[in-house]
Design an enzyme around this catalytic site. Sequence first.
Site, PDB file in Angstrom:
ATOM      1  N   PRO A 191      18.342 -16.750 -24.494  1.00  0.00           N
ATOM      2  CA  PRO A 191      17.237 -15.834 -24.824  1.00  0.00           C
ATOM      3  C   PRO A 191      17.643 -14.359 -24.658  1.00  0.00           C
ATOM      4  O   PRO A 191      17.215 -13.504 -25.432  1.00  0.00           O
ATOM      5  CB  PRO A 191      16.140 -16.212 -23.830  1.00  0.00           C
ATOM      6  CG  PRO A 191      16.450 -17.620 -23.432  1.00  0.00           C
ATOM      7  CD  PRO A 191      17.948 -17.728 -23.457  1.00  0.00           C
ATOM      8  N   LYS A 224      29.632 -13.592 -19.217  1.00  0.00           N
ATOM      9  CA  LYS A 224      29.338 -14.204 -20.516  1.00  0.00           C
ATOM     10  C   LYS A 224      28.334 -13.312 -21.286  1.00  0.00           C
ATOM     11  O   LYS A 224      28.503 -13.066 -22.487  1.00  0.00           O
ATOM     12  CB  LYS A 224      28.747 -15.596 -20.273  1.00  0.00           C
ATOM     13  CG  LYS A 224      28.478 -16.386 -21.524  1.00  0.00           C
ATOM     14  CD  LYS A 224      28.089 -17.812 -21.122  1.00  0.00           C
ATOM     15  CE  LYS A 224      27.313 -18.487 -22.231  1.00  0.00           C
ATOM     16  NZ  LYS A 224      26.710 -19.740 -21.779  1.00  0.00           N
ATOM     17  N   CYS A 382     -14.409   3.020  -2.696  1.00  0.00           N
ATOM     18  CA  CYS A 382     -15.240   3.405  -3.832  1.00  0.00           C
ATOM     19  C   CYS A 382     -16.449   2.478  -3.939  1.00  0.00           C
ATOM     20  O   CYS A 382     -17.376   2.601  -3.154  1.00  0.00           O
ATOM     21  CB  CYS A 382     -14.394   3.428  -5.109  1.00  0.00           C
ATOM     22  SG  CYS A 382     -15.112   4.475  -6.374  1.00  0.00           S
ATOM     23  N   HIS A 508     -10.308   6.743  -3.679  1.00  0.00           N
ATOM     24  CA  HIS A 508      -9.397   5.587  -3.616  1.00  0.00           C
ATOM     25  C   HIS A 508      -8.146   5.954  -2.812  1.00  0.00           C
ATOM     26  O   HIS A 508      -7.161   6.428  -3.386  1.00  0.00           O
ATOM     27  CB  HIS A 508      -8.958   5.184  -5.025  1.00  0.00           C
ATOM     28  CG  HIS A 508     -10.047   4.567  -5.839  1.00  0.00           C
ATOM     29  ND1 HIS A 508     -10.273   3.213  -5.869  1.00  0.00           N
ATOM     30  CD2 HIS A 508     -10.970   5.132  -6.658  1.00  0.00           C
ATOM     31  CE1 HIS A 508     -11.295   2.955  -6.678  1.00  0.00           C
ATOM     32  NE2 HIS A 508     -11.736   4.099  -7.170  1.00  0.00           N
ATOM     33  N   GLU A 510      -5.921   4.194  -1.712  1.00  0.00           N
ATOM     34  CA  GLU A 510      -4.758   3.353  -2.054  1.00  0.00           C
ATOM     35  C   GLU A 510      -3.803   4.055  -3.000  1.00  0.00           C
ATOM     36  O   GLU A 510      -2.606   3.754  -3.025  1.00  0.00           O
ATOM     37  CB  GLU A 510      -5.205   2.004  -2.633  1.00  0.00           C
ATOM     38  CG  GLU A 510      -5.905   2.027  -3.990  1.00  0.00           C
ATOM     39  CD  GLU A 510      -7.426   2.184  -3.906  1.00  0.00           C
ATOM     40  OE1 GLU A 510      -7.906   2.750  -2.902  1.00  0.00           O
ATOM     41  OE2 GLU A 510      -8.124   1.752  -4.845  1.00  0.00           O
TER      42      GLU A 510
HETATM   43  N1  GLN Z   1     -18.817   1.590 -10.253  1.00  0.00           N
HETATM   44  C1  GLN Z   1     -18.805   2.577  -9.238  1.00  0.00           C
HETATM   45  C2  GLN Z   1     -18.977   3.986  -9.814  1.00  0.00           C
HETATM   46  O1  GLN Z   1     -18.774   4.215 -10.952  1.00  0.00           O
HETATM   47  C3  GLN Z   1     -17.537   2.497  -8.402  1.00  0.00           C
HETATM   48  C4  GLN Z   1     -16.304   2.831  -9.165  1.00  0.00           C
HETATM   49  C5  GLN Z   1     -15.055   2.349  -8.493  1.00  0.00           C
HETATM   50  O2  GLN Z   1     -15.095   1.528  -7.588  1.00  0.00           O
HETATM   51  N2  GLN Z   1     -13.941   2.834  -8.938  1.00  0.00           N
HETATM   52  O3  GLN Z   1     -19.313   4.891  -9.099  1.00  0.00           O
END
Ligand code: GLN
Length: 556
Positions: A191, A224, A382, A508, A510
């Site tokens: 492949p 190869k 969030c 967020h 993260e």
């Molecule tokens: N739905 C929610 C808002 O718009 C949270 C958005 C999210 O978790 N990114 O505020």
Amino acid sequence: MTRYIFCTGGVVSSVGKGVVAASIGRILKARGLKVAIMKLDPYLNVDPGTMNPFQHGEVFVTDDGAETDLDLGHYERFIDESLTRDCNVTAGQIYAEIIAKERRGDFLGATIQVIPHVTNEIKSRIVRVGEESKADVVIVEVGGTVGDIEGLPFIEALRQLRMDVGRRHAMYVHVTWLPQIGATGELKTKPTQHSVAELRGTGIRPHVIVARSDMPVERDLLDKIALFCDVDKQAVIGLETTKYLYEVPLMLEDAGLGDYIVKRLRLKEAKKPDLNDWRKMVDRMKRVKAPIRIAIVGKYVALKDAYMSVKEALYSAAVAAGRDIDIEWIYSGDLEAGKDWDKLAGVHGIVVPGGFGYRGIEGKIMAARYARENKIPYLGLCLGMQVMCIEFARNVLTLEDANSSEFETPSEHYVIDLMPDQRQIRDLGGTMRLGVYPCALDEHTKAAESYQTSRVLERHRHRFEFNNTYRQKFIEAGMQFSGLSPDKRLVEIAEVDDHPFMVGSQFHPEFTSRPNKPNPLFEGFINAAVEHEHSGAPIKLLSVASSGHGNGSHGD
Ligand code: GLN
């Protein structure tokens, strides 16, 4: 002088092309080079912001508020640089731009065609990243696999671009997969040969082949591939699947890829590679002790990629605490149906991540209540923060119908409501509150303790917010708003007073977490989870746990 590395994929998708591109970035950065990375996505959406996470995985958000492919998250975590909206180009953006120009009359008299108009637009976006980042090397990954119809203009643009910038200033890396045949356990190169033939059919001859596999790849097999695909022997690299994602740069470096690239692109400015800190980090990852058990209660748990950055942030924070991590993936709709409560009962911390729509919300609210009543560390991201506030309103303030106006369920108490600036907006794409905004932290709170500072910058992606009409009532009942926008108008962080760690952020965290620098909120949460584990606190189930609640069918 900017050099370019173009990464394509063959055989199958999802073999970790993004991680390979990001890892190349890391080994070049380790040589003192300035690196930028971008992703070209051949689909027609302008960005992944409106796609279902089941289709696409996580939507990663950059500082400047672009909603991008999750590979940008890998790039940022591996090269430890904040990228910009220019670093994710989609076919949708290219066509939108060309059609706008055509309507303006910019091409008056011409027939607009894939070559040269689409290819020129693609090339100009790549060169722009080179110019604006002033990078020594720009790594460009193309989504999908070679041979995809919609990818063709992108591949053609990359072919042309090597001519434009000079043959010695650009190179092609092709990432393939070696399948294993069950009966003999043999790895097959055919492949890979076919996909290289397909790539050559477009006029591109790869300089490097990274052959991914679940097994160790023997040297003779790589030789190869080199022979059949006409690639230097030392430029065919076998890359076995590893439990440690962050080990990939070290594997590529040890296989000689960094030196090969330096030589091929004549990167005279490259220094001796210094991957000491990275090696130490990977060693730490390998030495971690027994896992800490954390639940992620969400709607898209069947596709773990939907929570890629959350998963990585939790992992990095656990490693910083010297622990491995065991994530219990719990679909919140199952909690509503009375299922999976035993899973929740065994964890040391609960995360409710971001999300949209009503489906599964009642289960998340139940998880938040369970965490609050049993004093189990909780981190709300969030939507997870909004859920935490709804739960508090319903069960502490006894506003029984408290809700978010997002869910369009009749209520007297929308404790989470649309932001005023959002009321006039009709389009769904790219119109949320997006990107980095400052947040001022209150002293002597869990948030300030975690961050160890009074002001942070974090990334956002939301339309709804805490309804300030209720602020005072919440404070009196034992919730603190420990992070606010500097003008104090927006609640950014909420936390429950009488609880070891129940913190929710409207942003967020993260997205800014890095493997060697975990986001402080995640560290605070994991430390609390470790303490909870040590306390051996007895587990109680909610009375509501087995009764089932919510119809789970409203919206998505
Ligand atoms: N739905 C929610 C808002 O718009 C949270 C958005 C999210 O978790 N990114 O505020």
